[in-house]
Design an enzyme around this catalytic site. Sequence first.
Site, PDB file in Angstrom:
ATOM      1  N   GLY A  69       0.792  -1.222   0.000  1.00 31.19           N
ATOM      2  CA  GLY A  69       0.000   0.000   0.000  1.00 31.19           C
ATOM      3  C   GLY A  69       0.822   1.270   0.000  1.00 31.19           C
ATOM      4  CB  THR A  70       3.884   2.302   1.840  1.00 32.01           C
ATOM      5  OG1 THR A  70       3.316   2.267   3.157  1.00 32.01           O
ATOM      6  CG2 THR A  70       4.897   3.437   1.774  1.00 32.01           C
ATOM      7  CD  GLN A 177      -6.978  -0.763   7.351  1.00 31.91           C
ATOM      8  OE1 GLN A 177      -7.702  -1.733   7.566  1.00 31.91           O
ATOM      9  NE2 GLN A 177      -5.743  -0.699   7.817  1.00 31.91           N
ATOM     10  CB  SER A 197      -1.832  -3.503   1.256  1.00 30.31           C
ATOM     11  OG  SER A 197      -0.677  -4.141   1.760  1.00 30.31           O
ATOM     12  CB  SER A 198      -1.014  -8.752  -0.541  1.00 25.89           C
ATOM     13  OG  SER A 198      -0.985 -10.088  -0.119  1.00 25.89           O
ATOM     14  CG  HIS A 199       0.076  -6.707   4.951  1.00 26.15           C
ATOM     15  ND1 HIS A 199      -0.095  -6.319   6.257  1.00 26.15           N
ATOM     16  CD2 HIS A 199       0.381  -5.585   4.271  1.00 26.15           C
ATOM     17  CE1 HIS A 199       0.109  -5.019   6.366  1.00 26.15           C
ATOM     18  NE2 HIS A 199       0.394  -4.549   5.165  1.00 26.15           N
ATOM     19  CB  THR A 235      12.264  -9.788 -11.575  1.00 24.87           C
ATOM     20  OG1 THR A 235      13.462  -9.617 -12.331  1.00 24.87           O
ATOM     21  CG2 THR A 235      11.630 -11.125 -11.925  1.00 24.87           C
ATOM     22  CB  CYS A 323       2.889   3.193   9.047  1.00 19.73           C
ATOM     23  SG  CYS A 323       2.598   1.835   7.902  1.00 19.73           S
TER      24      CYS A 323
END
Length: 379
Positions: A69-70, A177, A197-199, A235, A323
């Site tokens: 996300g950042t 979120q 964001s994935s996590h 990559t 963060c």
Amino acid sequence: MIYLDYAATTPMSKEALTVYSKVAIDHYGNTSSLHDTGTEASQLLHLCKEKLASWLNGEKDGVHFTSGGTESNYVGVQSLLQGNKQKGNHIITTKLEHSSLLNLWKRLEKEGYHITYLPSDKQGLISIDTLEQAICEDTVLVAIQHVNHEIGTIQHIEKIGRLLRDKNVLFHCDCVQSFGKIRIDVKAANISSLSISSHKVYGPKGVGALYIHPSVSWSSLFHCQSTAQSLRPGTVNTPGIASFITAAERAIEQMDKERERYEQLFDYTKQAIRELDDFIQLEGHSTHHLPNIVGLTFANVQGQYVMLQCNRYGIAISTGSACQVGQQAPSSTLLSIGKTEEEAKRFVRISFGRDTTYHHIDEFVVTMKKLYHEFSCVK
């Protein structure tokens, strides 16, 4: 340990872990290589793009995978600004944004951009009328988060998008979120760029996505030929991306059912802390609110102490965005909704996930009652 910090990060799902391992073993080719192994990996990457685009009601060519996300926030905003320098140097945003954007605004001000910060009400909602009044001839970009990461307030992004379409102003939306928890339609909301964001959805860390509408002009930050339509070099992390999409797919499928469950957990929490209303105050909007995020401020105890005491009793919560942990300054979100610096330091956030139960909330409330009696005796 009872984990109540899902807004900070989620554990990887078993499905995501399985797919990561399988793709890393079976589809390890570089997606830019022209041999069959590279082509197989490239085909998988394109399939992942198609799936993500369909969930956003967007176009496959607008999907760019990132490290999270950042990076998506940073690269999205910078790419739009570099591709639209002729439109002006005025940016409209809020103090409710994630720290990745708040820090970027400071740098952009030094580079000559003029930043307008919209006020919010005490529940964290911005006014569409105030936004409209702030737009001027030099306004090139509006950046407004979909769901606040600390108090859970949901902004009216479709109303914002319609206004910006009429004003011909670009719209960046941080959906880290909200993705996987609320339906997002980039066309209905007229979103120029969007970060996820994935996590946050039970995928791997270090993976995310940036959506930039294919019709929008943008320019890469990097002065080299890239393997991803010139947006970012390097990559592609094919196993991580496939794992992310696997986790996101399950989140999307269960979204409505989970939201209903989160609503029930939120209502249960609200009822459970009602007898402590002279000690704990619930933050965020009463109706426009993501129910898995619960922001709380305390009458006479700092959030860091609450967090440490919860940890002592085996409960993981946070004092706000992960963060910003360790920073001396109080949360800009809390200051934006009218809290004093001292009040902002009395904030904690709990957040629900797939494994959260009523028992977990009961244990949290028991700990809050212990704190209440401890500080009542001190008084």
